[in-house]
Design a protein around this motif. Structure first.
Motif, PDB file in Angstrom:
ATOM      1  N   CYS A 192      43.763  23.127 -22.297  1.00 32.52           N
ATOM      2  CA  CYS A 192      43.757  21.647 -21.617  1.00 32.52           C
ATOM      3  C   CYS A 192      42.718  20.753 -22.508  1.00 32.52           C
ATOM      4  O   CYS A 192      43.102  19.624 -22.691  1.00 32.52           O
ATOM      5  N   ASN A 193      41.653  21.111 -22.761  1.00 36.46           N
ATOM      6  CA  ASN A 193      40.789  20.423 -23.658  1.00 36.46           C
ATOM      7  C   ASN A 193      41.341  19.789 -25.115  1.00 36.46           C
ATOM      8  O   ASN A 193      41.052  18.559 -25.396  1.00 36.46           O
ATOM      9  N   ASP A 200      44.152  17.472 -24.654  1.00 39.03           N
ATOM     10  CA  ASP A 200      43.641  15.990 -24.135  1.00 39.03           C
ATOM     11  C   ASP A 200      42.983  15.329 -25.640  1.00 39.03           C
ATOM     12  O   ASP A 200      43.335  14.298 -25.934  1.00 39.03           O
ATOM     13  N   VAL A 252      47.053  25.845 -16.680  1.00 35.52           N
ATOM     14  CA  VAL A 252      47.432  24.850 -17.636  1.00 35.52           C
ATOM     15  C   VAL A 252      48.339  23.649 -16.820  1.00 35.52           C
ATOM     16  O   VAL A 252      48.411  22.556 -16.827  1.00 35.52           O
ATOM     17  N   ARG A 263      46.567  21.800 -14.241  1.00 41.45           N
ATOM     18  CA  ARG A 263      45.289  20.844 -14.636  1.00 41.45           C
ATOM     19  C   ARG A 263      45.470  19.971 -15.956  1.00 41.45           C
ATOM     20  O   ARG A 263      44.825  19.327 -16.332  1.00 41.45           O
ATOM     21  N   ALA A 264      46.690  20.227 -16.487  1.00 33.80           N
ATOM     22  CA  ALA A 264      46.779  19.440 -17.885  1.00 33.80           C
ATOM     23  C   ALA A 264      47.049  18.073 -17.410  1.00 33.80           C
ATOM     24  O   ALA A 264      47.801  17.840 -16.483  1.00 33.80           O
ATOM     25  N   THR A 265      46.970  17.225 -18.283  1.00 31.68           N
ATOM     26  CA  THR A 265      47.175  15.684 -18.191  1.00 31.68           C
ATOM     27  C   THR A 265      48.311  15.280 -18.717  1.00 31.68           C
ATOM     28  O   THR A 265      48.599  14.212 -18.713  1.00 31.68           O
ATOM     29  N   VAL A 269      53.915  20.324 -19.240  1.00 24.97           N
ATOM     30  CA  VAL A 269      53.871  21.743 -19.594  1.00 24.97           C
ATOM     31  C   VAL A 269      55.333  22.375 -19.525  1.00 24.97           C
ATOM     32  O   VAL A 269      55.655  22.070 -18.344  1.00 24.97           O
TER      33      VAL A 269
END
Length: 175
Positions: free
Chosen positions: A112-113, A116, A145, A148-150, A153
């Motif tokens: 995720c980081n 982003d 993921v 919490r992913a922006t 997915v």
């Protein structure tokens, strides 16, 4: 459509299928790929978690054990980079722009980081198909993921041999 696709790759047997699907999608949408491998002590092929006692009776042995662990971890890192380079070359040969990164940490959060920071439009991640107790104990990277992913997915599930196995013949009665 998607222009930047982050592909989360681990050392599972499912890695090749995830990569191939990402490559196909990138070709179809003319997207860039970011091939991402997260080094984890729990991954296949990892040297594991170092265990050091604070009250070692033989400090020389403790030091040599630590050096051996470090050597194995460095080999693990080098193997990851080599695999990513090879996949980057395959993507380039297919006409897809690809770059790669290898980071260390908890895989789900790191995916995720990286997505982003790279401003990915899509994350492609494989699923090991864990259910029940094994999912509870080992966790589910794809589930984390997804929630919490922006960005979007896409979870790639393991393929079964059922698609390649012919259907059983049915008997027909002739009168």
């Amino acid at each position: 459509m998607f222009k930047k696709i982050l592909v989360a790759l681990d050392n599972s047997p499912h890695r090749e299928a995830v990569f191939e699907k990402a490559l196909d999608l990138a070709r179809a949408t003319q997207a860039q790929l970011m091939l991402c491998h997260v080094l984890s002590a729990y991954e296949d092929g990892s040297p594991g978690i170092p265990i050091r006692s604070y009250q070692a009776y033989y400090p020389v042995l403790e030091d040599s054990t630590w050096r051996l662990y470090q050597q194995r971890w460095e080999e693990f890192e080098a193997q990851g980079i080599a695999q990513l380079r090879q996949e980057q070359e395959i993507a380039a040969a297919a006409g897809v722009t690809a770059e790669f990164t290898q980071v260390t940490g908890e895989p789900a959060a790191m995916i995720c980081n990286v997505a982003d920071s790279w401003q990915a439009d899509l994350i492609m991640v494989g699923s090991h198909g864990r259910r029940g107790l094994s999912e509870l104990l080992l966790g589910s990277v794809s589930n984390y993921v997804m929630h919490r992913a922006t960005c979007s997915v896409l979870v790639v599930h393991p393929t079964t041999d059922a698609a390649s196995t012919p259907a059983p013949a049915t008997a027909s009665a002739t009168a």
